[in-house]
Design an enzyme around this catalytic site. Structure first.
Site, PDB file in Angstrom:
ATOM      1  N   HIS A 144       7.521  -4.026   3.391  1.00  0.00           N
ATOM      2  CA  HIS A 144       8.719  -4.493   2.677  1.00  0.00           C
ATOM      3  C   HIS A 144       9.926  -3.625   3.008  1.00  0.00           C
ATOM      4  CE1 HIS A 144      11.234  -4.442  -1.126  1.00  0.00           C
ATOM      5  NE2 HIS A 144      11.389  -5.658  -0.664  1.00  0.00           N
TER       6      HIS A 144
ATOM      7  N   GLU B 229      11.357  -4.556   6.300  1.00  0.00           N
ATOM      8  CA  GLU B 229      12.145  -5.796   6.172  1.00  0.00           C
ATOM      9  C   GLU B 229      13.603  -5.453   5.836  1.00  0.00           C
ATOM     10  OE1 GLU B 229      13.381  -8.604   2.763  1.00  0.00           O
ATOM     11  OE2 GLU B 229      11.190  -8.414   2.774  1.00  0.00           O
ATOM     12  N   HIS B 230      13.803  -4.515   4.914  1.00  0.00           N
ATOM     13  CA  HIS B 230      15.159  -4.087   4.577  1.00  0.00           C
ATOM     14  C   HIS B 230      15.861  -3.480   5.784  1.00  0.00           C
ATOM     15  CE1 HIS B 230      15.421  -4.082  -0.028  1.00  0.00           C
ATOM     16  NE2 HIS B 230      14.288  -4.694   0.259  1.00  0.00           N
TER      17      HIS B 230
ATOM     18  N   GLU C  73      14.619  -0.931  -6.923  1.00  0.00           N
ATOM     19  CA  GLU C  73      14.116  -2.301  -7.082  1.00  0.00           C
ATOM     20  C   GLU C  73      12.768  -2.298  -7.792  1.00  0.00           C
ATOM     21  OE1 GLU C  73      12.577  -5.936  -4.158  1.00  0.00           O
ATOM     22  OE2 GLU C  73      13.889  -4.373  -3.353  1.00  0.00           O
TER      23      GLU C  73
END
Length: 441
Positions: free
Chosen positions: A68, A71-72, A148
């Site tokens: 993840h 992905e950022h 997040e």
């Protein structure tokens, strides 16, 4: 059955049986990149997606959250694009872009007016060829992801409860840890780990490019070759198949958390479409989920929520499109004065009734129509079609399965649904959690 319902069911099955599937083309570049092109000429738009067989399922225990986080970083700059410039270019030319990471894959997408297709492909190839993972940018983005996590999970008691339950419910697999990662391990990730992940997994042979919209194969092929054929093939990483087999045995847990209302979680380890020895198992479990929770007429809603009023809300669902085994899940919140034990017993009673007595043909027809309608609605948009193609291909399944969905559902008998409940929804495959509001000071 009511006459109007009969007519509606007949129309749905007629549409599914007689509709011509849209033209779809598949080819592969010499470097291993798979390409799927779906023609949909209803509007002058196009969706471009790049799917990678790389999700949190593939993470080692010490690198949870890495898929993840990368992905950022894919939006944070290349040799020719500064931080954030990728998305600014997309917006400048009237498009939209985003990405998502799941357990089984990571996917990136752009949506435009169709004349912008070359731009979309050039941008995707640019970050595959020339991605830069700057140390300072990585550390900054790591803080964004940790925040997040704090907002979505650590400060959300219900999400925290589900995360703890998932770790017990799917033991020994990549599904046991959260996609966003465990907080203590997430904080220790280093830029070099992201660079290594990119080199391992973001290679053409581990990817599928999906282009859907007002395009033809003749238009697309030269552009794909222009922007992607020069990418080095790389080595496709191994991805061992994971399954909860043999069954892990019944697992139970009680969680005291600052939730507002108590909750019941139940999960059964069952096959997915990729792991089932007989593919009919997938379709039988899909219909079993619909019998229990497929609208107001379904058994849980009609009997436990509105009938006996044991639950303020309850539901069931089958997650069977995975690389590893699937999960059949039931969740419920009791009405005041109803214990979690009583609610659990009531849900298990509904399962036992199905395991003993097959549903009626009328019930099967209603559930089939609901499941089929959901699929038809999802495929109505260009984005929905691209999602379906990319997901099936990335899971190692034949993308043509979507065209056979109605036929495969129709082949499932009431006895198949009964046998699925009898074989798979059993104690040795189950995990149960009672989530109880902790006492306030």
């Amino acid at each position: 059955m009511h006459k109007l319902v009969v007519i509606t069911l007949a129309l749905l099955f007629s549409v599914a049986a007689n509709a011509q599937p849209p033209a779809t083309h598949a080819f592969q570049l010499d470097n291993g990149l798979k390409v799927l092109v779906r023609e949909d000429h209803r509007a002058p738009v196009v969706t471009v997606m790049v799917w990678f067989k790389a999700g949190s399922f593939d993470e080692a225990p010490y690198e949870t959250g890495l898929a993840h986080l990368l992905e950022h970083m894919m939006f944070k700059g290349t040799e020719h694009l500064g931080p954030g410039e990728f998305s600014r270019l997309v917006a400048r030319f009237g498009g939209s872009d985003n990405a998502f990471t799941s357990y089984d894959y990571t996917a990136y997408f752009q949506q435009y007016e169709v004349s912008r297709l070359p731009l979309a492909l050039e941008l995707e190839s640019e970050r595959l060829k020339n991605l830069k993972i700057d140390d300072q940018a990585f550390k900054k983005e790591l803080q964004v992801v940790m925040e997040e996590r704090r907002q979505r999970t650590d400060d959300n008691p219900n999400a925290l409860a589900w995360e703890k339950f998932q770790a017990v419910a799917r033991p020994g697999t990549g599904y046991a840890h959260p996609v966003i990662g465990w907080s203590n391990l997430l904080a220790q990730l280093q830029p070099e780990q992201a660079r290594s992940w990119f080199k391992r997994f973001y290679v053409p042979g581990n990817a599928t490019l999906v282009i859907a919209g007002d395009v033809t194969e003749a238009q697309v092929k030269p552009l794909v070759n222009r922007f992607f054929a020069g990418l080095p093939a790389g080595d496709t990483p191994p991805r061992p198949r994971q399954a909860v087999n043999p069954p892990a045995g019944e697992r139970r847990m009680t969680l005291h958390l600052p939730v507002k209302v108590p909750a019941l979680y139940m999960m059964y380890n069952v096959p997915s479409l990729t792991t089932a020895e007989e593919k009919k198992t997938f379709y039988a479990l899909t219909l079993l989920g619909g019998v229990l929770d497929g609208g107001l007429s379904a058994r849980i809603e009609s009997r436990l929520v509105r009938g006996q009023r044991l639950a303020a809300g309850a539901g069931a669902g089958y997650d069977g499109l995975n690389r590893g085994d699937g999960a059949f899940t039931l969740t419920a919140s009791p009405n005041p004065g109803v214990s979690l034990d009583r609610l659990e017993a009531a849900l298990k009673e509904q399962i036992q009734q199905l395991a003993q007595t097959p549903p009626s043909e009328a019930e099967m027809d209603r559930v089939r129509a609901g499941v089929l309608a959901d699929q038809i609605y999802q495929r109505d948009s260009v984005m929905g079609q691209a999602m379906e193609l990319g997901m099936l291909s990335t899971l190692g399944l034949d993308w043509r399965l979507s065209e056979q969905f109605s036929e495969n559902l129709e082949a499932v008998t009431p006895e198949d649904v009964r046998d699925a409940a009898r074989r798979w929804l059993v104690a040795e495959r189950s995990a149960v959690a009672h989530v109880i509001p902790e006492e306030q000071p």
